[in-house]
Write a protein that holds these residues in place. Structure first.
Motif, PDB file in Angstrom:
ATOM      1  N   SER A 128       0.896  -1.328  -0.015  1.00  0.00           N
ATOM      2  CA  SER A 128      -0.146  -0.010   0.180  1.00  0.00           C
ATOM      3  C   SER A 128       0.671   1.216   0.059  1.00  0.00           C
ATOM      4  O   SER A 128       0.154   2.199   0.077  1.00  0.00           O
ATOM      5  CB  SER A 128      -1.011   0.120   1.366  1.00  0.00           C
ATOM      6  OG  SER A 128      -0.081  -0.117   2.510  1.00  0.00           O
ATOM      7  N   GLY A 129       2.102   1.145   0.253  1.00  0.00           N
ATOM      8  CA  GLY A 129       2.955   2.296  -0.001  1.00  0.00           C
ATOM      9  C   GLY A 129       2.700   3.472   0.788  1.00  0.00           C
ATOM     10  O   GLY A 129       2.491   3.191   2.322  1.00  0.00           O
ATOM     11  N   ALA A 130       2.347   4.666   0.527  1.00  0.00           N
ATOM     12  CA  ALA A 130       1.891   5.825   1.611  1.00  0.00           C
ATOM     13  C   ALA A 130       0.661   5.850   2.115  1.00  0.00           C
ATOM     14  O   ALA A 130       0.017   6.615   2.549  1.00  0.00           O
ATOM     15  CB  ALA A 130       2.402   7.228   0.883  1.00  0.00           C
ATOM     16  N   GLY A 131      -0.130   4.659   1.540  1.00  0.00           N
ATOM     17  CA  GLY A 131      -1.397   4.459   2.058  1.00  0.00           C
ATOM     18  C   GLY A 131      -2.737   5.157   1.425  1.00  0.00           C
ATOM     19  O   GLY A 131      -3.690   5.208   2.279  1.00  0.00           O
ATOM     20  N   VAL A 167       9.241  -0.116   5.640  1.00  0.00           N
ATOM     21  CA  VAL A 167       9.212   0.629   6.745  1.00  0.00           C
ATOM     22  C   VAL A 167       9.115   2.252   6.485  1.00  0.00           C
ATOM     23  O   VAL A 167       8.054   2.853   7.051  1.00  0.00           O
ATOM     24  CB  VAL A 167      10.221   0.343   7.998  1.00  0.00           C
ATOM     25  CG1 VAL A 167       9.957   1.333   8.974  1.00  0.00           C
ATOM     26  CG2 VAL A 167      10.057  -1.032   8.302  1.00  0.00           C
ATOM     27  N   GLY A 168       9.905   2.676   5.596  1.00  0.00           N
ATOM     28  CA  GLY A 168       9.986   4.076   5.320  1.00  0.00           C
ATOM     29  C   GLY A 168       8.606   4.357   4.763  1.00  0.00           C
ATOM     30  O   GLY A 168       7.928   5.571   5.199  1.00  0.00           O
ATOM     31  N   ARG A 169       7.917   3.683   3.767  1.00  0.00           N
ATOM     32  CA  ARG A 169       6.725   4.139   3.256  1.00  0.00           C
ATOM     33  C   ARG A 169       5.528   3.828   4.264  1.00  0.00           C
ATOM     34  O   ARG A 169       4.820   4.785   4.273  1.00  0.00           O
ATOM     35  CB  ARG A 169       6.436   3.135   2.129  1.00  0.00           C
ATOM     36  CG  ARG A 169       7.386   3.376   0.808  1.00  0.00           C
ATOM     37  CD  ARG A 169       7.357   2.503  -0.364  1.00  0.00           C
ATOM     38  NE  ARG A 169       8.431   2.619  -1.377  1.00  0.00           N
ATOM     39  CZ  ARG A 169       8.873   1.655  -2.118  1.00  0.00           C
ATOM     40  NH1 ARG A 169       8.201   0.619  -2.140  1.00  0.00           N
ATOM     41  NH2 ARG A 169       9.888   1.800  -2.921  1.00  0.00           N
ATOM     42  N   HIS A 170       5.687   3.022   5.152  1.00  0.00           N
ATOM     43  CA  HIS A 170       4.677   2.913   6.208  1.00  0.00           C
ATOM     44  C   HIS A 170       4.810   3.942   6.998  1.00  0.00           C
ATOM     45  O   HIS A 170       3.439   4.435   7.472  1.00  0.00           O
ATOM     46  CB  HIS A 170       4.988   1.466   7.140  1.00  0.00           C
ATOM     47  CG  HIS A 170       4.146   1.248   8.149  1.00  0.00           C
ATOM     48  ND1 HIS A 170       2.912   1.205   8.085  1.00  0.00           N
ATOM     49  CD2 HIS A 170       4.420   1.527   9.574  1.00  0.00           C
ATOM     50  CE1 HIS A 170       2.127   1.036   9.502  1.00  0.00           C
ATOM     51  NE2 HIS A 170       3.405   1.286  10.247  1.00  0.00           N
ATOM     52  N   LEU A 171       5.804   4.512   7.404  1.00  0.00           N
ATOM     53  CA  LEU A 171       5.939   5.802   8.302  1.00  0.00           C
ATOM     54  C   LEU A 171       5.430   6.866   7.464  1.00  0.00           C
ATOM     55  O   LEU A 171       4.828   7.660   8.156  1.00  0.00           O
ATOM     56  CB  LEU A 171       7.495   5.811   8.628  1.00  0.00           C
ATOM     57  CG  LEU A 171       8.082   4.881   9.786  1.00  0.00           C
ATOM     58  CD1 LEU A 171       9.273   5.227   9.742  1.00  0.00           C
ATOM     59  CD2 LEU A 171       7.051   4.672  10.963  1.00  0.00           C
ATOM     60  N   ALA A 172       5.647   6.973   6.295  1.00  0.00           N
ATOM     61  CA  ALA A 172       5.145   7.956   5.413  1.00  0.00           C
ATOM     62  C   ALA A 172       3.484   8.050   5.623  1.00  0.00           C
ATOM     63  O   ALA A 172       2.840   9.216   5.556  1.00  0.00           O
ATOM     64  CB  ALA A 172       5.322   8.105   3.993  1.00  0.00           C
ATOM     65  N   ALA A 173       2.941   6.984   5.427  1.00  0.00           N
ATOM     66  CA  ALA A 173       1.395   6.731   5.615  1.00  0.00           C
ATOM     67  C   ALA A 173       0.919   7.004   6.905  1.00  0.00           C
ATOM     68  O   ALA A 173      -0.044   7.784   7.043  1.00  0.00           O
ATOM     69  CB  ALA A 173       1.232   5.290   5.255  1.00  0.00           C
ATOM     70  N   VAL A 174       1.609   6.636   7.868  1.00  0.00           N
ATOM     71  CA  VAL A 174       1.109   7.054   9.330  1.00  0.00           C
ATOM     72  C   VAL A 174       1.100   8.810   9.259  1.00  0.00           C
ATOM     73  O   VAL A 174       0.414   9.224  10.058  1.00  0.00           O
ATOM     74  CB  VAL A 174       2.094   6.447  10.321  1.00  0.00           C
ATOM     75  CG1 VAL A 174       1.840   6.911  11.730  1.00  0.00           C
ATOM     76  CG2 VAL A 174       1.943   5.036  10.339  1.00  0.00           C
ATOM     77  N   LEU A 177      -3.361   0.740   8.916  1.00  0.00           N
ATOM     78  CA  LEU A 177      -2.125   0.898   8.447  1.00  0.00           C
ATOM     79  C   LEU A 177      -1.154  -0.183   8.869  1.00  0.00           C
ATOM     80  O   LEU A 177      -0.785  -0.075  10.103  1.00  0.00           O
ATOM     81  CB  LEU A 177      -1.537   2.416   8.394  1.00  0.00           C
ATOM     82  CG  LEU A 177      -2.468   3.370   7.820  1.00  0.00           C
ATOM     83  CD1 LEU A 177      -2.106   4.497   7.819  1.00  0.00           C
ATOM     84  CD2 LEU A 177      -2.396   3.249   6.222  1.00  0.00           C
ATOM     85  N   LEU A 178      -0.780  -1.037   8.297  1.00  0.00           N
ATOM     86  CA  LEU A 178      -0.121  -2.434   8.582  1.00  0.00           C
ATOM     87  C   LEU A 178       1.326  -2.211   8.097  1.00  0.00           C
ATOM     88  O   LEU A 178       1.353  -2.156   6.914  1.00  0.00           O
ATOM     89  CB  LEU A 178      -0.838  -3.565   8.638  1.00  0.00           C
ATOM     90  CG  LEU A 178      -2.066  -3.751   9.152  1.00  0.00           C
ATOM     91  CD1 LEU A 178      -2.660  -5.128   9.007  1.00  0.00           C
ATOM     92  CD2 LEU A 178      -2.189  -3.280  10.715  1.00  0.00           C
ATOM     93  N   THR A 179       2.534  -2.615   8.871  1.00  0.00           N
ATOM     94  CA  THR A 179       3.684  -2.977   8.234  1.00  0.00           C
ATOM     95  C   THR A 179       4.209  -4.190   8.407  1.00  0.00           C
ATOM     96  O   THR A 179       3.935  -4.716   9.705  1.00  0.00           O
ATOM     97  CB  THR A 179       4.700  -1.778   8.935  1.00  0.00           C
ATOM     98  OG1 THR A 179       6.085  -2.102   8.046  1.00  0.00           O
ATOM     99  CG2 THR A 179       4.725  -2.006  10.543  1.00  0.00           C
TER     100      THR A 179
END
Length: 215
Positions: free
Chosen positions: A49-52, A74-81, A112-114
């Motif tokens: 899902s990238g940046a969500g 993890v970087g893209r997940h944190l961008a989504a968060v 939003l899951l990593t």
């Protein structure tokens, strides 16, 4: 037959790259999957899902009661968060972030899951979006096997590359697009080419009780 995966080439694959479909394309995706605020799906999943932005849109627009994004990077997940914190905290939408194994314990709204999508609990999934141009064949086989084993409630799938095993199972049909085309072509926001998604819908002949997806 998994030979279909081998023969389907992706000229635009860039292992270090990352692309998202445009905001308007998300609306087109929802329409192709039969999703609307008047008729939301119960559980939408975006695997990779990238940046969500896609699950966020599905949840915010009311196209899904629960929308889940699963992202390995993890970087893209944190961008989504971060995006959720900036834009969703001022809305009434409930959202949560965490490890991929925590998804089933979260409430409705946006998740939003990593982590590895192969560890996600897909039992509640009613609609799947999988757009992974660079999947190696062995990984794609594992994803398809997981979907076939777990997703007994699944009603629709939009996928790239195609997943012919869904049709071969007898439980899904490939849905033609506007003009009789095979693919739903949607533009990327950062590239000058479209992604070509294959849309599958559960067959009306495959709705008998206990009729889960089986290989």
């Amino acid at each position: 037959s998994y030979e279909s995966y081998e023969s389907y080439s992706e000229p635009s694959c860039c292992a270090e790259g990352y692309g998202e479909i445009t905001r308007g394309a998300v609306e087109d995706l929802a329409a192709a999957l039969g999703l609307s605020a008047a008729s939301p799906t119960a559980s939408f999943f975006d695997l990779g899902s990238g940046a969500g932005k896609i699950p966020m849109t599905m949840a915010l627009q009311g196209y899904a009661t629960t929308a889940t994004g699963v992202e390995l990077d993890v970087g893209r997940h944190l961008a989504a968060v971060k995006l959720a914190q900036e834009y969703l905290d001022e809305t009434n939408l409930e959202w949560a972030a965490g490890n991929v194994t925590d998804g089933s314990t979260m409430g409705e709204g946006l998740r939003l899951l990593t982590g590895d999508m192969l560890e996600a609990d897909l039992a509640e999934a009613t609609v799947l979006y999988i757009n992974q141009a660079c999947f190696p064949r062995d990984v794609l086989e594992l994803v398809v096997a997981k979907v076939m084993a777990e997703c007994t409630k699944l009603q629709a799938v939009a996928a790239y590359p195609p997943l012919p095993a869904l049709v071969e199972s007898g439980l899904f049909i490939q849905e033609k697009q506007a003009g009789g085309g095979k693919y739903l072509e949607l533009p990327f926001s950062m590239f000058d080419y479209d992604t070509k998604l294959t849309v599958y819908k559960r067959s009306l002949l495959a709705t008998a009780p206990g009729g889960g997806i089986r290989a």
